[in-house]
Design an enzyme around this catalytic site. Structure first.
Site, mmCIF file in Angstrom:
data_model
loop_
_atom_site.group_PDB
_atom_site.id
_atom_site.type_symbol
_atom_site.label_atom_id
_atom_site.label_comp_id
_atom_site.label_asym_id
_atom_site.label_seq_id
_atom_site.Cartn_x
_atom_site.Cartn_y
_atom_site.Cartn_z
ATOM 1 N N LYS A 114 0.835 -1.215 0.000
ATOM 2 C CA LYS A 114 0.000 0.000 0.000
ATOM 3 C C LYS A 114 0.865 1.258 0.000
ATOM 4 O O LYS A 114 0.629 2.183 -0.766
ATOM 5 C CB LYS A 114 -0.914 -0.019 1.247
ATOM 6 C CG LYS A 114 -1.544 1.321 1.555
ATOM 7 C CD LYS A 114 -2.377 1.314 2.821
ATOM 8 C CE LYS A 114 -1.650 1.542 4.111
ATOM 9 N NZ LYS A 114 -1.320 2.939 4.441
ATOM 10 N N ASN A 115 1.875 1.282 0.884
ATOM 11 C CA ASN A 115 2.630 2.531 1.051
ATOM 12 C C ASN A 115 3.642 2.779 -0.070
ATOM 13 O O ASN A 115 4.278 3.835 -0.099
ATOM 14 C CB ASN A 115 3.302 2.576 2.427
ATOM 15 C CG ASN A 115 2.268 2.781 3.515
ATOM 16 O OD1 ASN A 115 1.104 3.100 3.233
ATOM 17 N ND2 ASN A 115 2.675 2.600 4.768
ATOM 18 N N ARG A 144 -4.827 10.520 4.742
ATOM 19 C CA ARG A 144 -3.801 11.552 4.847
ATOM 20 C C ARG A 144 -2.817 11.507 3.691
ATOM 21 O O ARG A 144 -2.226 12.516 3.328
ATOM 22 C CB ARG A 144 -3.004 11.366 6.144
ATOM 23 C CG ARG A 144 -3.788 11.471 7.389
ATOM 24 C CD ARG A 144 -2.862 11.224 8.545
ATOM 25 N NE ARG A 144 -1.691 12.070 8.443
ATOM 26 C CZ ARG A 144 -1.626 13.311 8.860
ATOM 27 N NH1 ARG A 144 -2.653 13.871 9.433
ATOM 28 N NH2 ARG A 144 -0.513 13.999 8.713
ATOM 29 N N CYS A 201 -4.683 12.621 13.595
ATOM 30 C CA CYS A 201 -5.425 11.371 13.443
ATOM 31 C C CYS A 201 -5.181 10.528 14.682
ATOM 32 O O CYS A 201 -4.462 10.941 15.586
ATOM 33 C CB CYS A 201 -5.037 10.646 12.167
ATOM 34 S SG CYS A 201 -3.423 9.923 12.222
ATOM 35 N N ARG A 249 0.686 14.452 13.556
ATOM 36 C CA ARG A 249 1.132 14.258 12.180
ATOM 37 C C ARG A 249 1.145 15.540 11.320
ATOM 38 O O ARG A 249 0.423 15.648 10.330
ATOM 39 C CB ARG A 249 0.312 13.167 11.505
ATOM 40 C CG ARG A 249 0.441 11.856 12.244
ATOM 41 C CD ARG A 249 -0.255 10.733 11.549
ATOM 42 N NE ARG A 249 0.462 10.237 10.392
ATOM 43 C CZ ARG A 249 0.003 9.269 9.604
ATOM 44 N NH1 ARG A 249 -1.154 8.720 9.852
ATOM 45 N NH2 ARG A 249 0.704 8.854 8.585
ATOM 46 N N ASP A 271 4.768 0.474 12.010
ATOM 47 C CA ASP A 271 3.572 -0.182 11.459
ATOM 48 C C ASP A 271 3.444 -1.644 11.889
ATOM 49 O O ASP A 271 2.447 -2.297 11.576
ATOM 50 C CB ASP A 271 3.570 -0.088 9.923
ATOM 51 C CG ASP A 271 3.316 1.331 9.449
ATOM 52 O OD1 ASP A 271 2.846 2.146 10.255
ATOM 53 O OD2 ASP A 271 3.594 1.621 8.267
ATOM 54 N N ARG A 290 -8.559 -0.446 5.056
ATOM 55 C CA ARG A 290 -7.739 0.607 4.413
ATOM 56 C C ARG A 290 -6.422 0.032 3.913
ATOM 57 O O ARG A 290 -5.833 0.566 2.980
ATOM 58 C CB ARG A 290 -7.424 1.719 5.432
ATOM 59 C CG ARG A 290 -8.562 2.690 5.649
ATOM 60 C CD ARG A 290 -8.088 3.866 6.468
ATOM 61 N NE ARG A 290 -6.740 4.233 6.052
ATOM 62 C CZ ARG A 290 -5.751 4.570 6.873
ATOM 63 N NH1 ARG A 290 -5.958 4.630 8.161
ATOM 64 N NH2 ARG A 290 -4.568 4.875 6.409
HETATM 65 N N1 EPU Z 1 6.553 14.666 10.975
HETATM 66 C C1 EPU Z 1 6.671 15.999 11.264
HETATM 67 N N2 EPU Z 1 6.583 16.888 10.236
HETATM 68 C C2 EPU Z 1 6.380 16.515 8.949
HETATM 69 C C3 EPU Z 1 6.265 15.142 8.662
HETATM 70 C C4 EPU Z 1 6.353 14.231 9.695
HETATM 71 O O1 EPU Z 1 6.842 16.393 12.407
HETATM 72 O O2 EPU Z 1 6.305 17.381 8.066
HETATM 73 C C5 EPU Z 1 6.630 13.669 12.071
HETATM 74 C C6 EPU Z 1 5.310 12.933 12.241
HETATM 75 O O3 EPU Z 1 4.395 13.654 13.040
HETATM 76 C C7 EPU Z 1 5.741 11.642 12.873
HETATM 77 C C8 EPU Z 1 7.096 11.388 12.228
HETATM 78 O O4 EPU Z 1 7.524 12.657 11.711
HETATM 79 O O5 EPU Z 1 5.900 11.809 14.251
HETATM 80 C C9 EPU Z 1 7.115 10.367 11.113
HETATM 81 O O6 EPU Z 1 6.148 10.680 10.152
HETATM 82 P P1 EPU Z 1 6.303 10.353 8.618
HETATM 83 O O7 EPU Z 1 6.107 11.636 7.866
HETATM 84 O O8 EPU Z 1 7.519 9.576 8.340
HETATM 85 O O9 EPU Z 1 5.030 9.441 8.372
HETATM 86 P P2 EPU Z 1 4.077 9.524 7.141
HETATM 87 O O10 EPU Z 1 4.880 9.793 5.922
HETATM 88 O O11 EPU Z 1 2.910 10.395 7.429
HETATM 89 C C10 EPU Z 1 4.294 6.995 6.475
HETATM 90 C C11 EPU Z 1 3.367 5.834 6.289
HETATM 91 C C12 EPU Z 1 2.818 5.413 7.644
HETATM 92 C C13 EPU Z 1 4.004 4.993 8.525
HETATM 93 C C14 EPU Z 1 4.987 6.167 8.644
HETATM 94 C C15 EPU Z 1 6.236 5.828 9.412
HETATM 95 C C16 EPU Z 1 2.494 6.188 4.079
HETATM 96 C C17 EPU Z 1 1.353 6.549 3.202
HETATM 97 N N3 EPU Z 1 2.294 6.249 5.393
HETATM 98 O O12 EPU Z 1 3.522 8.036 7.081
HETATM 99 O O13 EPU Z 1 1.978 4.285 7.419
HETATM 100 O O14 EPU Z 1 3.545 4.649 9.798
HETATM 101 O O15 EPU Z 1 5.377 6.603 7.313
HETATM 102 O O16 EPU Z 1 6.882 4.761 8.842
HETATM 103 O O17 EPU Z 1 3.567 5.831 3.587
HETATM 104 C C18 EPU Z 1 0.211 2.815 7.853
HETATM 105 O O18 EPU Z 1 0.432 2.277 6.763
HETATM 106 O O19 EPU Z 1 -0.572 2.321 8.702
HETATM 107 C C19 EPU Z 1 0.859 4.088 8.189
HETATM 108 C C20 EPU Z 1 0.436 4.897 9.152
#
Ligand code: EPU
Length: 419
Positions: A22-23, A92, A116, A121, A304, A396
């Site tokens: 998915k990701n 998101r 969320c 996030r 995850d 999802r």
């Molecule tokens: N963060 C910030 N600022 C930003 C971006 C992130 O402070 O601009 C913080 C977040 O709040 C969090 C940390 O950095 O505390 C990590 O967030 P990240 O941005 O890496 O997560 P994401 O890109 O929103 C993706 C996956 C998530 C997975 C995380 C961590 C996708 C679509 N989503 O989310 O997947 O948990 O990376 O590996 O790729 C899931 O599949 O269930 C899921 C939540």
């Protein structure tokens, strides 16, 4: 609303196939926006987030043809630059349209994702990076409004290796003028898969898999065909299902190189893991040993799989400490596991789990995608019946989960909730 009902206690045996990730699929689909050629994407998981992303792309004017796991997208006639709140609030990852829209059309209006269940996030790092590339960005009325005649390559140092932030910046940089160098980027395998797809489309990306990626911008990307990588989180979930039920399961499509710290931690619990050319087999005969786990960016232990690991540690011998360092709110499954008899105390980012010989089935509620998977695993191992409601969270990101577990011998079924 659907529920999942499980009567636990059966050791899972047999072979299970891992679907597309998915990701990886989500950024790859969003990247179709970066040019006008046909993009044929194969091995798409049939999960709700993927259909939501396709719906968003169609709303923007991308054509989508195909069915099942293969789709051909064409972004020649994109007419809209707006990702509306109604879609972003359900997923998101819609934020992944920001970088491509801005780079290709010079403009984007994307609803700001709210917090969320797993944490606040923010997307500040996505926005800061795009601003450094010359974008003019305002947040107004709940929307991120971004404009740039053409983005310019520059050096960007990320404060944290954000996964979707890295993906957004890579996609934007593909069409920027000059070279962008991104430092302290995320190294998750899904980013490698996105870059492989972008490379097939003519993007010039160097350093993939390291913490510094540089991208030489080009005028446009052409079409390409790509097969999405297998889902390492789904693979990890099946391995842990084999472990928690004392089973013998072959997870076909589990790529050991993608599993980071997971296989090592599982091995420490005392299970037997065998690497085979097309997957990994897990077998548990004895007791499970407690291990301490800390979630970290790749190649560390993935957040995850934290809920699934917690379910496993709930029946392990001894006490384990599970530390969540990525998302501050990702312990919502704890009260539900308590309902099943688990002994878990949360102290800030730490969960201290005292393993019990067994869990007992109970009615529980899913709170987010991975928490739901943790509850399913607990239910598979528990004595008696577990009823998990709000399984739309599970849909999802997991494809036919109950069918796949059923084929391994689990007593599991999906039923409509009777109110
Ligand atoms: N963060 C910030 N600022 C930003 C971006 C992130 O402070 O601009 C913080 C977040 O709040 C969090 C940390 O950095 O505390 C990590 O967030 P990240 O941005 O890496 O997560 P994401 O890109 O929103 C993706 C996956 C998530 C997975 C995380 C961590 C996708 C679509 N989503 O989310 O997947 O948990 O990376 O590996 O790729 C899931 O599949 O269930 C899921 C939540």
């Amino acid at each position: 609303m659907d529920q999942i009902r499980i009567i636990g206690g059966t050791s899972l045996t047999g072979t299970v196939d891992v679907g597309g990730a998915k990701n990886a699929a989500l950024p790859i689909l969003a990247a179709s926006l970066l040019g006008s050629g046909d993009c044929e994407i194969e091995y798409l998981p049939q999960v709700r987030d993927v259909s939501t992303m396709i719906k968003l792309l169609q709303l923007l004017g991308v054509t989508a043809q195909g069915q099942g796991g293969t789709i051909t997208l064409n972004a020649k006639n994109v007419q809209s630059v707006e990702a509306p709140y109604e879609l972003v609030k359900t997923m998101r990852a819609s934020i992944l349209s920001l970088g491509p829209l801005l780079a290709r059309l010079g403009e984007a209006k994307v609803s700001l994702p709210g917090g969320c269940a797993i944490g606040t996030r923010p997307v500040n790092l996505h926005l800061k990076g795009l601003e450094m590339m010359g974008a003019d960005i305002h947040v107004e009325h709940g929307y991120i409004e971004a404009k740039a005649s053409r983005l310019r390559g520059t050096r960007i140092d990320l404060d944290f290796p954000t996964v979707t932030g890295t993906e957004n910046l890579i996609m934007a940089a593909c069409l920027a003028e000059g070279t962008t160098s991104l430092h302290n980027v995320a190294r998750e395998p899904e980013i490698g898969d996105l870059c492989a797809f972008l490379g097939k489309r003519g993007a010039k990306i160097y350093g993939v898999g390291t913490d510094t990626i540089s991208i030489e911008g080009v005028r446009e990307l052409h079409g390409a065909r790509h097969r999405v990588m297998p889902d390492r989180v789904e693979a990890g979930t099946y391995l842990m299902a084999g472990a928690i039920t004392g089973g013998d399961v072959f997870v076909r499509g589990c790529v050991t190189d993608h599993m980071g710290g997971v296989l090592k931690k599982l091995q420490e619990t005392g299970v037997e893991l065998t690497e085979e050319p097309d997957g990994v087999r897990i077998c548990r005969k004895g007791i499970l040993r407690s291990v301490d786990v800390k979630t970290l960016p790749y190649p560390g232990f993935p957040t995850d799989l934290q809920a699934q690991m917690m379910a496993l540690m709930s029946i392990a011998d001894g006490t384990s400490v599970l530390t969540e360092t990525i998302f501050e709110g990702r312990f919502l499954h704890v009260p539900e596991l308590h309902r099943m008899g688990a002994s878990i105390e949360v102290d800030g980012p730490h969960a201290v789990i005292k393993g019990k010989p067994s869990l007992t089935g109970a009615p529980v509620m899913a709170s987010d995608l991975r928490a739901s998977a943790g509850l399913v695993l607990a239910g598979l191992a528990a004595e008696g019946e577990t009823v998990i409601s709000r399984v739309y969270h599970l849909d999802r990101g997991y494809e036919r989960l109950e069918e796949k577990f059923g084929a391994l011998g689990a007593n599991i079924r999906r039923v409509r909730e009777v109110l």
